[in-house]
Scaffold this motif. Structure first.
Motif, PDB file in Angstrom:
ATOM      1  N   GLU A  47       0.834  -1.208   0.000  1.00 30.40           N
ATOM      2  CA  GLU A  47       0.000   0.000   0.000  1.00 30.40           C
ATOM      3  C   GLU A  47       0.870   1.260   0.000  1.00 30.40           C
ATOM      4  OE1 GLU A  47      -2.828   2.718  -0.168  1.00 30.40           O
ATOM      5  OE2 GLU A  47      -3.276   0.578  -0.281  1.00 30.40           O
ATOM      6  N   ARG A  48       1.902   1.284   0.820  1.00 21.79           N
ATOM      7  CA  ARG A  48       2.729   2.480   0.994  1.00 21.79           C
ATOM      8  C   ARG A  48       3.695   2.711  -0.151  1.00 21.79           C
ATOM      9  NH1 ARG A  48       7.662   3.743   3.192  1.00 21.79           N
ATOM     10  NH2 ARG A  48       8.116   1.545   3.619  1.00 21.79           N
ATOM     11  N   ARG A  49       4.253   1.630  -0.715  1.00 17.23           N
ATOM     12  CA  ARG A  49       5.328   1.775  -1.689  1.00 17.23           C
ATOM     13  C   ARG A  49       4.901   1.512  -3.129  1.00 17.23           C
ATOM     14  NH1 ARG A  49      10.541   1.218  -0.534  1.00 17.23           N
ATOM     15  NH2 ARG A  49      10.669   1.960  -2.689  1.00 17.23           N
ATOM     16  N   ILE A  50       3.729   0.904  -3.328  1.00 16.87           N
ATOM     17  CA  ILE A  50       3.339   0.567  -4.705  1.00 16.87           C
ATOM     18  C   ILE A  50       1.955   1.135  -5.041  1.00 16.87           C
ATOM     19  CG2 ILE A  50       2.943  -1.298  -6.367  1.00 16.87           C
ATOM     20  CD1 ILE A  50       4.899  -3.002  -4.706  1.00 16.87           C
ATOM     21  N   LEU A  51       0.911   0.663  -4.374  1.00 15.36           N
ATOM     22  CA  LEU A  51      -0.442   1.102  -4.726  1.00 15.36           C
ATOM     23  C   LEU A  51      -0.620   2.603  -4.528  1.00 15.36           C
ATOM     24  CD1 LEU A  51      -2.619  -1.775  -3.172  1.00 15.36           C
ATOM     25  CD2 LEU A  51      -1.562  -1.646  -5.449  1.00 15.36           C
ATOM     26  N   GLY A  52      -0.200   3.113  -3.381  1.00 16.30           N
ATOM     27  CA  GLY A  52      -0.346   4.537  -3.095  1.00 16.30           C
ATOM     28  C   GLY A  52       0.391   5.420  -4.085  1.00 16.30           C
ATOM     29  N   PRO A  53       1.704   5.221  -4.276  1.00 16.48           N
ATOM     30  CA  PRO A  53       2.442   6.060  -5.216  1.00 16.48           C
ATOM     31  C   PRO A  53       1.957   5.964  -6.658  1.00 16.48           C
ATOM     32  CG  PRO A  53       3.954   4.968  -3.712  1.00 16.48           C
ATOM     33  CD  PRO A  53       2.600   4.379  -3.462  1.00 16.48           C
ATOM     34  N   LEU A  54       1.412   4.807  -7.045  1.00 12.52           N
ATOM     35  CA  LEU A  54       0.888   4.670  -8.403  1.00 12.52           C
ATOM     36  C   LEU A  54      -0.501   5.291  -8.554  1.00 12.52           C
ATOM     37  CD1 LEU A  54       1.933   1.046  -9.481  1.00 12.52           C
ATOM     38  CD2 LEU A  54       2.901   3.222 -10.240  1.00 12.52           C
ATOM     39  N   GLY A  55      -1.124   5.679  -7.444  1.00  7.64           N
ATOM     40  CA  GLY A  55      -2.473   6.224  -7.513  1.00  7.64           C
ATOM     41  C   GLY A  55      -3.539   5.173  -7.716  1.00  7.64           C
ATOM     42  N   MET A  56      -3.244   3.936  -7.295  1.00 12.66           N
ATOM     43  CA  MET A  56      -4.221   2.835  -7.434  1.00 12.66           C
ATOM     44  C   MET A  56      -5.175   2.869  -6.234  1.00 12.66           C
ATOM     45  SD  MET A  56      -1.630  -0.115  -8.917  1.00 12.66           S
ATOM     46  CE  MET A  56      -2.923  -1.380  -9.100  1.00 12.66           C
ATOM     47  N   ARG A  57      -6.053   3.857  -6.234  1.00 12.67           N
ATOM     48  CA  ARG A  57      -6.904   4.127  -5.072  1.00 12.67           C
ATOM     49  C   ARG A  57      -8.130   3.228  -4.987  1.00 12.67           C
ATOM     50  NH1 ARG A  57      -5.015   8.974  -7.071  1.00 12.67           N
ATOM     51  NH2 ARG A  57      -3.650  10.124  -5.627  1.00 12.67           N
ATOM     52  N   SER A  58      -8.413   2.491  -6.040  1.00  8.79           N
ATOM     53  CA  SER A  58      -9.545   1.557  -6.015  1.00  8.79           C
ATOM     54  C   SER A  58      -9.060   0.117  -5.950  1.00  8.79           C
ATOM     55  CB  SER A  58     -10.428   1.765  -7.245  1.00  8.79           C
ATOM     56  OG  SER A  58     -10.998   3.052  -7.249  1.00  8.79           O
ATOM     57  N   SER A  59      -7.863  -0.080  -5.393  1.00  9.15           N
ATOM     58  CA  SER A  59      -7.269  -1.403  -5.289  1.00  9.15           C
ATOM     59  C   SER A  59      -6.918  -1.692  -3.835  1.00  9.15           C
ATOM     60  CB  SER A  59      -5.996  -1.502  -6.138  1.00  9.15           C
ATOM     61  OG  SER A  59      -6.257  -1.235  -7.492  1.00  9.15           O
ATOM     62  N   GLY A  60      -6.909  -2.969  -3.497  1.00  8.55           N
ATOM     63  CA  GLY A  60      -6.527  -3.359  -2.144  1.00  8.55           C
ATOM     64  C   GLY A  60      -6.711  -4.846  -1.939  1.00  8.55           C
ATOM     65  N   PHE A  61      -6.258  -5.318  -0.786  1.00 12.71           N
ATOM     66  CA  PHE A  61      -6.342  -6.727  -0.440  1.00 12.71           C
ATOM     67  C   PHE A  61      -7.479  -7.016   0.543  1.00 12.71           C
ATOM     68  CE2 PHE A  61      -1.993  -5.999  -1.757  1.00 12.71           C
ATOM     69  CZ  PHE A  61      -1.745  -7.081  -2.588  1.00 12.71           C
ATOM     70  N   VAL A  62      -7.904  -6.001   1.265  1.00 16.15           N
ATOM     71  CA  VAL A  62      -8.986  -6.142   2.234  1.00 16.15           C
ATOM     72  C   VAL A  62     -10.270  -5.606   1.603  1.00 16.15           C
ATOM     73  CG1 VAL A  62      -9.827  -5.476   4.517  1.00 16.15           C
ATOM     74  CG2 VAL A  62      -7.383  -5.911   4.167  1.00 16.15           C
ATOM     75  N   LEU A  63     -11.341  -6.383   1.663  1.00 20.56           N
ATOM     76  CA  LEU A  63     -12.595  -5.989   1.032  1.00 20.56           C
ATOM     77  C   LEU A  63     -13.310  -4.956   1.907  1.00 20.56           C
ATOM     78  CD1 LEU A  63     -14.275  -6.582  -1.501  1.00 20.56           C
ATOM     79  CD2 LEU A  63     -15.529  -8.271  -0.161  1.00 20.56           C
ATOM     80  N   THR A  64     -12.967  -3.697   1.709  1.00 19.52           N
ATOM     81  CA  THR A  64     -13.596  -2.606   2.432  1.00 19.52           C
ATOM     82  C   THR A  64     -15.023  -2.405   1.924  1.00 19.52           C
ATOM     83  OG1 THR A  64     -12.849  -0.971   0.823  1.00 19.52           O
ATOM     84  CG2 THR A  64     -11.347  -1.482   2.663  1.00 19.52           C
ATOM     85  N   PRO A  65     -15.864  -1.687   2.671  1.00 21.47           N
ATOM     86  CA  PRO A  65     -17.218  -1.407   2.175  1.00 21.47           C
ATOM     87  C   PRO A  65     -17.218  -0.727   0.808  1.00 21.47           C
ATOM     88  CG  PRO A  65     -17.095  -0.918   4.515  1.00 21.47           C
ATOM     89  CD  PRO A  65     -15.694  -1.245   4.078  1.00 21.47           C
ATOM     90  N   ALA A  66     -16.274   0.175   0.583  1.00 27.73           N
ATOM     91  CA  ALA A  66     -16.219   0.872  -0.707  1.00 27.73           C
ATOM     92  C   ALA A  66     -15.892  -0.086  -1.842  1.00 27.73           C
ATOM     93  CB  ALA A  66     -15.180   1.992  -0.645  1.00 27.73           C
ATOM     94  N   LEU A  67     -14.923  -0.992  -1.613  1.00 27.34           N
ATOM     95  CA  LEU A  67     -14.589  -1.960  -2.642  1.00 27.34           C
ATOM     96  C   LEU A  67     -15.737  -2.933  -2.890  1.00 27.34           C
ATOM     97  CD1 LEU A  67     -10.848  -2.889  -1.897  1.00 27.34           C
ATOM     98  CD2 LEU A  67     -11.736  -1.456  -3.732  1.00 27.34           C
ATOM     99  N   GLU A  68     -16.387  -3.376  -1.819  1.00 26.21           N
ATOM    100  CA  GLU A  68     -17.468  -4.345  -1.989  1.00 26.21           C
ATOM    101  C   GLU A  68     -18.649  -3.730  -2.724  1.00 26.21           C
ATOM    102  OE1 GLU A  68     -19.526  -8.042   0.258  1.00 26.21           O
ATOM    103  OE2 GLU A  68     -18.730  -6.439   1.520  1.00 26.21           O
ATOM    104  N   GLN A  69     -18.896  -2.449  -2.490  1.00 25.28           N
ATOM    105  CA  GLN A  69     -20.004  -1.792  -3.180  1.00 25.28           C
ATOM    106  C   GLN A  69     -19.780  -1.749  -4.686  1.00 25.28           C
ATOM    107  OE1 GLN A  69     -20.742   2.216  -1.854  1.00 25.28           O
ATOM    108  NE2 GLN A  69     -22.709   2.356  -2.888  1.00 25.28           N
ATOM    109  N   ALA A  70     -18.521  -1.641  -5.096  1.00 22.72           N
ATOM    110  CA  ALA A  70     -18.202  -1.557  -6.524  1.00 22.72           C
ATOM    111  C   ALA A  70     -17.829  -2.907  -7.124  1.00 22.72           C
ATOM    112  CB  ALA A  70     -17.049  -0.576  -6.732  1.00 22.72           C
ATOM    113  N   LEU A  71     -17.795  -3.961  -6.309  1.00 21.95           N
ATOM    114  CA  LEU A  71     -17.329  -5.265  -6.769  1.00 21.95           C
ATOM    115  C   LEU A  71     -18.339  -5.941  -7.687  1.00 21.95           C
ATOM    116  CD1 LEU A  71     -15.129  -7.537  -6.400  1.00 21.95           C
ATOM    117  CD2 LEU A  71     -16.570  -8.411  -4.555  1.00 21.95           C
ATOM    118  N   ALA A  72     -17.854  -6.469  -8.802  1.00 22.32           N
ATOM    119  CA  ALA A  72     -18.695  -7.297  -9.659  1.00 22.32           C
ATOM    120  C   ALA A  72     -18.921  -8.647  -8.982  1.00 22.32           C
ATOM    121  CB  ALA A  72     -18.026  -7.505 -11.008  1.00 22.32           C
TER     122      ALA A  72
END
Length: 386
Positions: free
Chosen positions: A207-232
Motif C-alpha cells: 500500500e505504501r510503496r506501490i499502490l499509493g504512489p501509483l495512484g491505485m486508489r480503487s485497489s486493495g487486499f482487504v474488502l472494504t465497504p467501498a470496494l465491496e459496493q463496486a465489486l462485480a
C-alpha cells in the motif's frame, strides 16, 4: 517445461521506442467489436476491457452487469478480483528491494523467512529456493499445499498464519532451479521473505510503496465497504451441476479471503488502476516506484520456457508467443473471476481484460490475445510480427 532463455523475448524487451502508439478510432472500433463478440459467447457476468498507451488509459469499455440482478451495469469503476495478476505487484516489491540493496536475487529464501528452510522433498531432503527461483516459478515447489484448501481461505490480514499451515503440507515437485513449476505457495513464501527483509508487513508495504504512489486508489487486499459496493459479483459455470450458474461458491471465495495466496492472488482492482501498473511495467511509471535500472534488471532475468517457445515465465511475468509476436503480462483465475493483462515494453502499449465469470464459453485470455495482436498490427513497425 524446460529451463532456457527465450531469446526472442530478450530482444523485444531490449528494444525501446520514444513515442507510445496512437490509439485511433479505428482501433477502438475493432477492439469494441472483438470484445462484444467474445462477451456474447455466453453473456455471463461482465467483462471490462482497456487499452493502455504509454502512461495513459487510452480506451475502456464494459459489457454486461456487475450484479446478478442485472440492475448495475459494469463500468470502468467496477472492481474485480484480479487473482494472479497480483504476482506482478509482488515482483515489483522484489525489484524495489533489490534496487535498494536490501536483498539480492540469489538470496536463499530462508535467509529472511526461516520456515522456507524447513521445506523437504519426497526423500526428506531440505531445500531453500532463492528469491529469484520463487519469482520465476523455478523453485520446484508444488502448485498448492495438499491440505484440502484449508490454507487457501482466511482474513487477508492473517495470511501468514495460513501460509505457515500450508507449508506443513507442501513439498517439491523438482529440485530448485531445475524445472518450471507454477507455484502459488512459492509466491506466498516470496511475499513472506520480502516482508521480513523490508521490516514491514506485506500489506502495508504494498500500500505504501506501490499502490499509493501509483495512484491505485480503487485497489486493495482487504474488502472494504467501498470496494465491496463496486465489486462485480463473480459467476461460476459449473458443468458438474448440469451447466448451472453457481454464484454461491464465487461469493464465498471473495468473502472468506484467499489465505496464503495474498501475495500471489489477493488483489482487488479496476481497469483504471491496472492501467497505472501496466504503465509502470512499460517504463512510464514514477521512477520512485520502479526506475529504469530495476526494469532493466527484470529484463535480464532468463525466462523458463516451454519447449515450443510459445509460453514462458520470467520474474513475475508470463510471456506469450504467437508466431513472431510476443507479449508479456499475466493471467488471473479465481472462483467467479478471470483476468488477463498483456503488454509490449518496446511498443509501449498494453491491454487489460477483467471478467466476473469463470468457465462458460467466453475467455479473458483469448480476448486479450486478440485485442493485443490487433493493436500491434495497427501500431507496430513493419516486420515479421506484423
Amino acid at each position: 517445461m524446460t529451463l532456457l532463455s527465450l531469446f526472442t523475448v530478450a530482444l523485444v524487451l531490449a528494444q525501446d521506442t520514444a513515442r507510445p502508439p496512437e490509439i485511433t478510432p479505428e482501433i477502438t472500433r475493432l477492439a469494441d467489436s472483438i470484445a462484444a463478440a467474445e462477451f456474447a459467447r455466453d453473456s455471463l457476468g461482465s467483462i471490462t476491457v482497456a487499452i493502455v498507451s504509454g502512461p495513459s488509459l487510452a480506451w475502456t469499455r464494459s459489457y454486461g452487469f456487475a450484479d446478478r440482478a442485472r440492475s448495475r451495469p459494469a463500468s470502468a469503476a467496477t472492481v474485480y478480483r484480479v487473482a494472479s495478476i497480483t504476482k506482478q505487484v509482488t515482483a515489483v516489491m522484489l525489484l524495489q528491494l533489490v534496487d535498494a540493496g536490501t536483498v539480492r536475487l540469489d538470496d536463499p529464501a530462508d535467509r529472511w523467512f526461516a520456515a522456507a528452510g524447513q521445506l523437504v522433498d519426497a526423500n526428506g531432503r531440505r531445500h531453500s529456493p532463492t528469491l529469484v527461483q520463487l519469482a520465476t516459478m523455478t523453485s520446484g515447489l508444488v502448485r498448492d499445499p495438499d491440505d484440502q484448501r484449508r490454507s487457501q481461505t482466511g482474513d487477508p490480514r492473517e495470511w501468514e498464519a495460513a501460509l505457515e499451515h500450508g507449508l506443513a503440507h507442501t513439498t517439491f515437485a523438482a529440485p530448485p532451479g531445475t524445472a518450471y513449476q507454477y507455484s502459488n505457495i512459492g509466491y506466498g513464501v516470496l511475499g513472506a521473505a520480502l516482508a521480513r527483509a523490508a521490516g514491514e508487513p506485506y500489506l502495508s508495504y504494498v500500500e505504501r510503496r506501490i499502490l499509493g504512489p501509483l495512484g491505485m486508489r480503487s485497489s486493495g487486499f482487504v474488502l472494504t465497504p467501498a470496494l465491496e459496493q463496486a465489486l462485480a459479483v463473480g459467476v461460476d459455470w459449473d458443468e458438474l451441476y448440469r451447466d448451472t450458474l453457481n454464484y454461491e461458491d464465487a461469493a464465498t471465495d471473495h468473502r472468506s479471503g484467499v489465505g496464503f495466496r495474498v501475495p500471489g492472488g489477493g488483489l482487488y482492482s479496476t481497469v483504471g488502476d491496472l492501467a497505472r501498473l501496466v504503465a509502470l511495467e512499460i517504463g512510464h511509471g514514477p521512477a520512485g516506484v520502479l526506475g529504469p535500472e530495476a526494469l532493466a534488471l527484470r529484463q535480464r532475468v532468463p525466462v523458463a520456457s516451454s519447449s515450443t517457445l510459445d509460453y514462458g515465465y520470467g520474474l513475475g511475468i508470463q510471456v506469450y508467443r504467437w508466431g513472431d509476436t510476443t507479449a508479456v503480462g499475466h493471467s488471473g483465475n479465481l472462483a467467479g473471476y478471470t483476468a488477463q493483462v498483456l503488454y509490449d515494453p518496446a511498443l509501449k502499449f498494453g491491454v487489460i481484460v477483467l471478467r466476473s465469470a469463470a468457465g462458460g464459453e467466453a475467455s479473458a485470455g483469448r480476448l486479450a490475445g486478440r485485442m493485443f495482436r490487433m493493436v500491434r498490427r495497427r501500431t507496430g513497425p513493419p516486420g515479421p510480427g506484423n
